[in-house]
Design an enzyme around this catalytic site. Structure first.
Site, PDB file in Angstrom:
ATOM      1  CG  HIS A  83       8.056 -17.295 -36.001  1.00 55.44           C
ATOM      2  ND1 HIS A  83       8.853 -18.304 -35.504  1.00 55.44           N
ATOM      3  CD2 HIS A  83       7.162 -17.006 -35.005  1.00 55.44           C
ATOM      4  CE1 HIS A  83       8.470 -18.603 -34.269  1.00 55.44           C
ATOM      5  NE2 HIS A  83       7.440 -17.845 -33.948  1.00 55.44           N
TER       6      HIS A  83
ATOM      7  CG  ASP B 261      14.259 -21.105 -38.172  1.00 52.91           C
ATOM      8  OD1 ASP B 261      15.249 -20.792 -38.861  1.00 52.91           O
ATOM      9  OD2 ASP B 261      13.204 -21.552 -38.671  1.00 52.91           O
ATOM     10  CG  ASP B 262      12.314 -19.607 -33.353  1.00 52.58           C
ATOM     11  OD1 ASP B 262      11.802 -18.999 -34.304  1.00 52.58           O
ATOM     12  OD2 ASP B 262      11.952 -20.741 -33.000  1.00 52.58           O
TER      13      ASP B 262
END
Length: 301
Positions: A134, A13-14
């Site tokens: 998110h 993620d991110d």
């Protein structure tokens, strides 16, 4: 060739949050330790990340962000219900508080989600094969419906539903975080029908809350996968699909990165590097092979 027992998507993620996080994830992918990434299109290194993914053929979806940094839709950067007094998104808990008070305009949520899908397409030349949220904003009340409608509109098939088996019996999670996770789980249970109605799919099993940061080890990953498999009865003829959410990377340098406000403590902590090193452990990579676990991405499901 025996068929894979498990198809495991390991999602970083991110991606695009900052150059060092992004570089770390690419290294992790090249080492065969990560099979998929989720791009923050409002991340300071988003364009660089998209280029890196193209160069190394890293499978990539969209990490829809409504809680950290700045909107990508120009019309929402001033005067929008999605912004706090400082002109940024409300934050992980602030977003939830504003939503609970009925302060968020769902038309603006829709507008921003569409703008993020469009920006993803602009950066990569294609639509995201999967979209997740998110800080798990995509399973929140009201937001979940808008999110599902946007995915359906674009014909995007896959998402993430963060219900982790065995989370309740997991030691070592601080009380405040446990409370947050159980809230995410409850929201996720209430989201399943909405996503199904819109023809959206997700892997059989989601993992990653109990193995985040300092809780990640070769043992914790292997035993979490094993425990989740044990809970699936009866055994299926087809391979079980799983997604393991991870956040590896080289720690952010202060003032570099973020989604508009600079990187947070989480991004600058040693835990990013710890995840990166753990995921690349030869012992873990050989565990996948010996246990018939095939790493893949959403387009392989």
């Amino acid at each position: 060739v025996s068929m894979a027992r498990v198809k495991l998507i390991i999602t970083g993620d991110d991606f695009g949050y900052c150059p060092r996080r992004t570089r770390g994830m690419a290294d992790c992918f090249l080492a065969g330790a990560l099979s998929n990434v989720s791009l923050l299109v409002n991340g300071s290194a988003a364009a660089e990340a998209a280029e890196l993914a193209r160069r190394h053929a890293i499978p990539m979806g969209l990490h829809a962000n409504l809680s950290e940094g700045s909107p990508v839709c120009p019309l929402l950067r001033t005067n929008s219900s999605l912004l706090n007094q400082e002109g940024f998104f409300h934050g992980k808990m602030g977003f939830r508080a504003a939503l609970a008070k009925g302060l968020l305009n769902m038309a603006e949520v829709c507008q921003e989600l569409q703008a993020q899908v469009e920006l993803f397409r602009e950066l990569t030349g294609h639509l995201p094969p999967h979209v997740d949220g998110h800080q798990h904003v995509h399973v929140l009340p009201e937001v979940r419906l808008v999110f599902a409608e946007v995915l359906q509109e674009y014909g995007i098939k896959y998402t993430r539903v963060p219900i982790e088996p065995g989370l309740h019996s997991c030691p070592g999670i601080p009380p405040a975080l446990r409370e947050f996770y159980l809230g995410v789980e409850e929201d996720s249970f209430n989201t399943v029908d909405v996503f199904r109605r819109h023809g959206i799919r997700w892997p059989d099993i989601y993992l990653g809350l109990s193995t985040m940061g300092r809780n990640m080890s070769v043992t914790s990953i292997c035993s979490t996968i094993q425990a989740a498999l044990t809970q699936l009865r009866p055994p299926q003829a087809r391979p079980v699909t799983m997604e393991l959410m991870v956040h590896p990377g080289y720690p952010s340098v202060p003032s570099q990165g973020g989604c508009g406000e600079g990187p947070d403590d989480f991004s600058q902590s040693w835990e990013r590097l710890h995840e990166l090193q753990t995921l690349m452990e030869p012992e873990l990579l050989s565990h996948y092979k010996t246990h018939n676990i095939q790493l893949c991405s959403f387009k392989d499901l």
